[in-house]
Design an enzyme around this catalytic site. Structure first.
Site, PDB file in Angstrom:
ATOM      1  CG  ASP A 442     -48.746  -9.941  53.377  1.00  0.00           C
ATOM      2  OD1 ASP A 442     -48.810 -11.111  53.939  1.00  0.00           O
ATOM      3  OD2 ASP A 442     -48.589  -9.516  52.309  1.00  0.00           O
ATOM      4  CG  HIS A 443     -48.980 -13.454  59.831  1.00  0.00           C
ATOM      5  ND1 HIS A 443     -48.068 -13.478  60.170  1.00  0.00           N
ATOM      6  CD2 HIS A 443     -50.064 -14.295  60.753  1.00  0.00           C
ATOM      7  CE1 HIS A 443     -47.799 -13.976  61.575  1.00  0.00           C
ATOM      8  NE2 HIS A 443     -48.935 -14.481  61.657  1.00  0.00           N
ATOM      9  NE  ARG A 444     -48.755 -12.779  51.246  1.00  0.00           N
ATOM     10  CZ  ARG A 444     -48.789 -12.138  50.258  1.00  0.00           C
ATOM     11  NH1 ARG A 444     -48.847 -13.139  49.099  1.00  0.00           N
ATOM     12  NH2 ARG A 444     -49.231 -11.229  50.007  1.00  0.00           N
ATOM     13  CB  ILE A 446     -45.462  -8.442  59.483  1.00  0.00           C
ATOM     14  CG1 ILE A 446     -44.773  -7.367  58.411  1.00  0.00           C
ATOM     15  CG2 ILE A 446     -45.560  -7.999  60.721  1.00  0.00           C
ATOM     16  CD1 ILE A 446     -45.367  -6.118  58.150  1.00  0.00           C
TER      17      ILE A 446
END
Ligand code: CAO
Length: 470
Positions: A442-444, A446
């Site tokens: 989850d790029h939010r 990591i």
């Protein structure tokens, strides 16, 4: 004299006061062991309570709308042998003697105290694992086999719409996705009127604001193009095959997670030449030695153990966003889920406290959970509380893939099939066994650099498991 015994609600993963939405048996009916007696449905799970033994139902203690918790009495059942000795026609059955709990104290008769039955059909989505559920055998189907239940809440979490079977059928007839309907009845339950209101609103153009129907609806809040309507029969012979309930529910969760989580997948390779040699050697030793018959050490168990070290080194991977999306919950425990392919669908059983277990114990537990999953016997507790998931397709094939994050976890590791490859060691190419890793995150939560470090460290661990001791 016949002595009916109580059938009670088993461990249902900590849910309390769960409404009864279906009563599946009646007085005088013969039931097989594990045959479903009632269906409970909370806002997160649908669970069928099975008969703990075969026999004849002498009294049904609940009706639709009642609520039950673990230990609640569902029915009084006369065990099969006694029932066979004293056959009782349904009409007279209600007169049969009963083993009543003490009305004042609620205490169980001594014979039943401590009885614990296994939930068989569970579409539970405790915490966060996505959920699917249950294809029940048609009425009158053979009762010899356990109910074909299951739950594939495997891929992600979320809310299963809270509605009775009749309302579900009604919604299906109208093509309404219940995930988009807001329930107005007690406890958020979706009523027939809610479905009707939703349809009216949709016809008036209001449903598009509801969002969610990524593939099947009008695009919802994402403002996507409508799903193409094609008469495929114009192009050749076709056959219609409805999706199973599991597919529909897990599909809705997958679509939600895929649409809402900004996914990135980081790929890397691990050199597992030494680890695979060790695994094969240990299994050989076990076969020959005192541990003959011990559980087989699998690559999956080593990967789960390596995950513990990686999660401990990079704690933001052992975390979840809270509902507001503004706070990260860091977990001090390490429960790891693994995707298991079963005839009923995909499920994600969870091995708890992997940080306190050795590879052998993890192998033993994954093997037992995978077996339970294939038999359709996982309960909510087996699938809840996961921190991180592993999806291993290595036994099947492939070189890489992009697993979907099992929200609200923030990362999932996909493992593909290892292969011998020439690897340059600075002087020459050497044949090495290479395992492809695919970490979706989850790029939010990591950053790409953190994901690259995590995956590289994971590969290092598998390359030399001594690092896991550091
Ligand atoms: N590379 C090469 N071979 C591998 C391997 C890998 N990464 N992983 C396993 N294998 C081999 C094993 O060594 C075994 O070979 P032998 O029988 O010769 O010893 C064989 O493949 C079968 O292994 P397995 O799959 O039975 O055992 P496992 O512990 O590796 O996997 C489980 C167990 C539950 C993960 C698996 O049965 C399963 O269900 N996999 C599918 C998961 C899935 O559907 N994921 C997709 C979810 S959506 O993202």
């Amino acid at each position: 004299m016949a002595s009916p015994q109580e059938a009670r609600v088993p461990d249902i993963g900590g849910f309390d006061d769960v409404p009864v939405i279906e009563v599946l048996v009646s007085v005088g009916e013969s039931v097989a062991k594990d045959q479903s007696l009632i269906t409970l449905e909370s806002d997160k799970a649908t669970m069928e309570v099975p008969a703990p033994f075969a026999g004849v139902v002498r009294e049904v203690k609940v009706k639709v709308g009642d609520t039950l918790s673990e230990g609640g009495v569902v029915a009084l059942i006369e065990p099969a042998e006694e029932a066979a000795a004293q056959p009782t026609p349904p009409a007279a059955a209600e007169e049969a003697p009963r083993a009543q709990p003490d009305a004042g104290t609620g205490e169980r008769p001594a014979a039943e105290t401590g009885t614990r039955v296994e939930p068989v059909a569970v579409a539970a989505k405790p915490d966060n694992i996505a959920q699917a559920s249950i294809d029940r055998e048609p009425a009158g189907a053979t009762q010899a086999a356990p109910p074909r239940v299951l739950d594939a809440d495997a891929v992600m979490p979320d809310k299963v719409p809270y509605a009775s079977p009749a309302v579900r059928v009604f919604a299906r007839e109208l093509g309404v996705d219940l995930l988009q309907v807001t329930g107005s009845a007690r406890g958020g339950r979706i009523s027939r009127e809610d479905v009707q209101q939703f349809v009216k609103s949709a016809l008036a153009g209001g449903a598009a604001a509801g969002g969610g129907a990524v593939a099947g609806g009008g695009g919802g809040g994402l403002n996507l193009l409508p799903w193409p309507k094609v008469d495929f029969s114009k192009f050749g012979e076709v056959e219609e095959q409805p999706l199973t309930r599991i597919q529909k529910i897990s599909g809705a969760n997958l679509a939600r997670n895929w649409a809402m989580i900004p996914h990135v997948t980081q790929h890397d390779d691990a050199d597992i030449t030494g680890l695979e040699a060790l695994r094969v050697e240990l299994n050989r030793e076990n076969e020959r030695g005192a541990d003959k018959g011990a559980v087989k050490l699998t690559m999956l168990a080593f990967i789960m153990k390596a995950a513990v070290s990686a999660l401990q080194k990079y704690p933001q991977f052992n975390a979840s966003l809270d509902a507001s999306g503004e706070t990260l919950i860091l977990k001090k425990y390490v429960h790891i889920g693994f995707a298991a392919d079963t005839p009923n669908g995909l499920v994600v059983p969870v091995v708890r406290d992997c940080d306190r277990k050795g590879v052998m114990q993890i192998a033993q537990e994954t093997s037992a959970l995978a077996k339970k999953a294939r038999e359709g016997k996982l309960g909510p507790a087996d699938m809840s509380g996961g921190c991180f998931s592993i999806s291993s397709l290595g036994g099947i094939g492939g070189t890489s893939f992009t697993p979907i994050v099992n929200a609200p976890e923030v990362a999932i590791l996909g493992v593909s099939k290892s292969a011998m490859k020439p690897v340059w060691n600075g002087e020459k190419f050497k044949p090495r066994l290479v395992l492809p890793l695919s970490l979706s995150y989850d790029h939010r939560v990591i950053d790409g650099a953190a994901a690259a470090r995590f995956t590289a460290y994971f590969a290092q661990l598998l390359g030399d498991m001594r690092r896991a001791m550091l």
